[in-house]
Design an enzyme around this catalytic site. Structure first.
Site, mmCIF file in Angstrom:
data_model
loop_
_atom_site.group_PDB
_atom_site.id
_atom_site.type_symbol
_atom_site.label_atom_id
_atom_site.label_comp_id
_atom_site.label_asym_id
_atom_site.label_seq_id
_atom_site.Cartn_x
_atom_site.Cartn_y
_atom_site.Cartn_z
ATOM 1 N N HIS A 313 32.588 33.269 35.877
ATOM 2 C CA HIS A 313 33.078 32.789 37.162
ATOM 3 C C HIS A 313 33.959 31.569 36.925
ATOM 4 O O HIS A 313 33.685 30.773 36.031
ATOM 5 C CB HIS A 313 31.896 32.395 38.064
ATOM 6 C CG HIS A 313 32.282 32.346 39.504
ATOM 7 N ND1 HIS A 313 32.857 31.235 40.069
ATOM 8 C CD2 HIS A 313 32.196 33.276 40.477
ATOM 9 C CE1 HIS A 313 33.105 31.487 41.335
ATOM 10 N NE2 HIS A 313 32.723 32.718 41.610
ATOM 11 N N ASP A 371 27.981 39.712 41.797
ATOM 12 C CA ASP A 371 28.285 41.142 41.758
ATOM 13 C C ASP A 371 27.444 41.908 40.759
ATOM 14 O O ASP A 371 27.435 43.135 40.760
ATOM 15 C CB ASP A 371 29.773 41.344 41.418
ATOM 16 C CG ASP A 371 30.646 40.865 42.542
ATOM 17 O OD1 ASP A 371 30.283 41.124 43.691
ATOM 18 O OD2 ASP A 371 31.664 40.224 42.272
HETATM 19 N N1 CMC Z 1 33.331 39.336 29.863
HETATM 20 C C1 CMC Z 1 33.759 38.920 28.647
HETATM 21 N N2 CMC Z 1 34.424 37.767 28.442
HETATM 22 C C2 CMC Z 1 34.656 37.005 29.510
HETATM 23 C C3 CMC Z 1 34.231 37.362 30.802
HETATM 24 C C4 CMC Z 1 33.546 38.583 30.955
HETATM 25 N N3 CMC Z 1 33.124 38.970 32.156
HETATM 26 N N4 CMC Z 1 34.603 36.412 31.697
HETATM 27 C C5 CMC Z 1 35.259 35.481 30.973
HETATM 28 N N5 CMC Z 1 35.277 35.838 29.641
HETATM 29 C C6 CMC Z 1 35.838 35.059 28.535
HETATM 30 C C7 CMC Z 1 37.366 35.060 28.552
HETATM 31 O O1 CMC Z 1 37.880 36.125 27.784
HETATM 32 C C8 CMC Z 1 37.673 33.718 27.946
HETATM 33 O O2 CMC Z 1 37.451 33.796 26.558
HETATM 34 P P1 CMC Z 1 38.364 32.910 25.541
HETATM 35 O O3 CMC Z 1 38.102 31.473 25.917
HETATM 36 O O4 CMC Z 1 37.878 33.266 24.194
HETATM 37 O O5 CMC Z 1 39.777 33.316 25.781
HETATM 38 C C9 CMC Z 1 36.566 32.806 28.495
HETATM 39 O O6 CMC Z 1 35.459 33.701 28.749
HETATM 40 C C10 CMC Z 1 36.935 32.064 29.778
HETATM 41 O O7 CMC Z 1 37.324 33.025 30.726
HETATM 42 P P2 CMC Z 1 38.565 32.902 31.715
HETATM 43 O O8 CMC Z 1 39.167 34.259 31.896
HETATM 44 O O9 CMC Z 1 39.458 31.774 31.285
HETATM 45 O O10 CMC Z 1 37.831 32.466 33.041
HETATM 46 P P3 CMC Z 1 38.449 32.496 34.476
HETATM 47 O O11 CMC Z 1 37.844 31.355 35.187
HETATM 48 O O12 CMC Z 1 39.950 32.538 34.446
HETATM 49 O O13 CMC Z 1 37.964 33.902 35.057
HETATM 50 C C11 CMC Z 1 36.652 35.571 36.070
HETATM 51 C C12 CMC Z 1 36.843 34.061 35.842
HETATM 52 C C13 CMC Z 1 35.597 35.775 37.164
HETATM 53 C C14 CMC Z 1 37.975 36.198 36.571
HETATM 54 C C15 CMC Z 1 36.208 36.228 34.751
HETATM 55 O O14 CMC Z 1 35.009 35.638 34.304
HETATM 56 C C16 CMC Z 1 36.038 37.739 34.889
HETATM 57 O O15 CMC Z 1 37.026 38.478 34.821
HETATM 58 N N6 CMC Z 1 34.773 38.218 35.087
HETATM 59 C C17 CMC Z 1 34.516 39.632 35.289
HETATM 60 C C18 CMC Z 1 34.883 40.020 36.700
HETATM 61 C C19 CMC Z 1 33.879 39.525 37.717
HETATM 62 O O16 CMC Z 1 32.691 39.699 37.568
HETATM 63 N N7 CMC Z 1 34.410 38.934 38.805
HETATM 64 C C20 CMC Z 1 33.575 38.513 39.947
HETATM 65 C C21 CMC Z 1 33.618 37.042 40.182
HETATM 66 S S1 CMC Z 1 32.334 36.531 41.314
HETATM 67 C C22 CMC Z 1 32.675 37.312 42.778
HETATM 68 C C23 CMC Z 1 33.850 36.717 43.487
HETATM 69 O O17 CMC Z 1 33.866 35.501 43.761
HETATM 70 O O18 CMC Z 1 34.764 37.481 43.806
#
Ligand code: CMC
Length: 436
Positions: A313, A371
């Site tokens: 998140h 989720d």
């Molecule tokens: N699985 C594997 N790796 C992950 C995941 C995941 N679900 N989420 C983040 N990472 C990794 C990402 O690859 C990155 O790694 P590195 O630093 O080595 O490059 C690190 O963790 C930080 O992630 P980020 O993408 O910079 O984080 P963000 O804040 O931009 O993204 C997110 C947040 C929710 C988009 C992401 O965690 C994600 O895509 N999660 C899966 C989708 C999901 O469950 N979304 C629902 C969010 S809660 C409901 C809502 O509010 O809508």
């Protein structure tokens, strides 16, 4: 917001004069540096794609402490609201700032309930969609179309219009989601039954048919109500920011909420519950718990493009408090339906256990989000996977409206208009086609 004693000073290594920037404090949470005059003073913009360090507005509605894993609606912890209040009370709280007493609750519930039907013409509009259209495609269209059916509540500068539009949207979303479902099933739409609760009525419109009596299961009703409470608002997330930006142009509330629905659809946001359930089903198909290790290797491999859906998140760097409550509800619903041994629930628990101990997830502070379990609950209730995000949209509508109305009532609000760092071609002349 109040001015802090500290000031921020921005200095430049090229000898340009430094500038002092005011710092403001909220009631809790990080202070903000006010950069509104930065461009006028320095000719520079700030650069923050994805808004990692930008507070886009001041708001008194929802507060998240991502490190503690805390979520407050108008100051009340989500755990207390999910345990002691229902969705109607939560809507009242988000919209008006206070929890209603019994009389105010009854009055508010009545005012919402009066608006549950939609204009009869909406069903003809719905008929234009393919039967296999994704429900979120249908929802985006139907919600936007409300502005064509309710002309008398589209003036955002009129507080009465805003109030009626808010009640209409909260009341009609369950009707629209259920209509989209019935349409996909080829079943007749069920009109709302206003003697049922908000969640009970939604279950009725989804699962009743004209040929049989339908009794609402109170455990499922309560579980659904909790899903609504947990999804009702989440401060300035992507869809809420979309609603604010869209609404900042002065467009009508139905159009602004339709923009929120469209944004929510994405798998990185509201679409994650659908993506998560699909992921669990895919793992189950290739061998279930025995294949979890293999799946996790793929997740950790940056080149695979595979993510553990329902994990991570932008704000929570700790367990999402909604995920804990959802896990609790999941157990309750599965037990009451005799599905304690549901393989997907077991699989989800196994994935969670591994992820919470795995260095990849621990070092990145990736925890289950709401989720991760909400899909399993919805599936157990009988809601098809492609409807999950529609249910999320239904629940989030009140948050979107509360945030939109807060913005419009703010005397400082302006149309949202971000700037950019331009990296394209500088000015050049068009050559005649023969010389290009
Ligand atoms: N699985 C594997 N790796 C992950 C995941 C995941 N679900 N989420 C983040 N990472 C990794 C990402 O690859 C990155 O790694 P590195 O630093 O080595 O490059 C690190 O963790 C930080 O992630 P980020 O993408 O910079 O984080 P963000 O804040 O931009 O993204 C997110 C947040 C929710 C988009 C992401 O965690 C994600 O895509 N999660 C899966 C989708 C999901 O469950 N979304 C629902 C969010 S809660 C409901 C809502 O509010 O809508």
């Amino acid at each position: 917001m109040k001015l802090a004693d500290t000031k921020a000073t921005l200095s430049f290594s090229n000898g340009s004069p430094s500038v002092d920037l005011p710092v403001y404090q909220g009631n809790v949470g990080p202070d903000v540096v006010d950069i509104r005059k930065l461009y006028a003073q320095t000719g520079m913009f700030t650069y923050d794609p994805g808004f990692l360090s930008t507070a886009s507005c001041q708001s008194a509605i929802t507060y998240i402490d991502g490190d503690k894993g805390e979520l407050l609606y108008r100051g009340y912890p989500i755990e207390q609201l999910a345990t002691h209040c229902d969705f109607m009370e939560t809507c009242h709280l988000l919209l008006y700032g206070n929890l209603p007493d019994a009389t105010a609750k009854a009055d508010f519930t009545k005012r919402v309930t009066m608006h549950t039907m939609v204009n009869e013409q909406m069903q003809f509009f719905l008929r234009g969609f393919r039967r296999d259209a994704h429900p979120m495609a249908i929802m985006t269209g139907l919600v936007g179309a409300l502005s064509a059916f309710y002309h008398d509540s589209t003036d955002i500068n009129n507080p009465e219009h805003r109030e009626i539009a808010a009640l209409r949207l909260i009341a009609k979303m369950p009707t629209l989601v259920a209509m989209a479902y019935k349409y996909s099933m080829g079943q007749p739409y069920m009109y709302p039954k206003n003697n049922l609760s908000y969640a009970g009525n939604f279950l009725h419109m989804m699962f009743a048919t004209p040929c049989e009596d339908f009794a609402v299961n109170p455990v499922i009703e309560r579980a659904l109500d909790r899903i609504f409470v947990l999804h009702a608002d989440h401060e300035q997330n992507a869809s809420t920011s979309t609603v604010r930006l869209c609404g900042s142009s002065g467009t009508n509330p139905f159009a602004a909420i339709a923009a929120g629905v469209a944004c929510l659809w994405g798998p990185a946001h509201g679409g994650a519950n659908e993506a998560c359930l699909n992921m669990l089903e895919d793992i189950q198909k290739i061998g279930g718990i025995a294949k979890v290790g293999h799946f996790m290797e793929q997740v950790k491999d940056k080149n695979s493009g595979v993510k553990l859906m329902g994990f991570g998140h932008r704000v929570y760097k700790n367990y999402d408090p909604r995920a804990k409550l959802m896990q609790e509800t999941c157990k309750e619903v599965l037990t009451s339906l005799g599905l304690e041994n549901d393989p997907l629930f077991k699989l989800a628990m196994a994935l969670e256990k591994i992820a919470l101990e795995d260095e990849y997830f621990v070092s990145r502070k990736l925890y289950p989000n709401v989720d991760f379990y909400s899909g399993i609950v919805q599936r157990a209730i009988g809601i098809p996977v492609n409807m999950f995000t529609g249910v999320f949209a239904l629940a989030r509508t009140v948050g979107w409206i509360a945030q939109l109305n807060e913005m419009i009532s703010d005397p400082e609000y302006k149309i949202g208009r971000p700037r950019q760092l331009f990296t394209g071609s500088v000015k050049r002349d068009v050559l005649p086609i023969s010389k290009r």
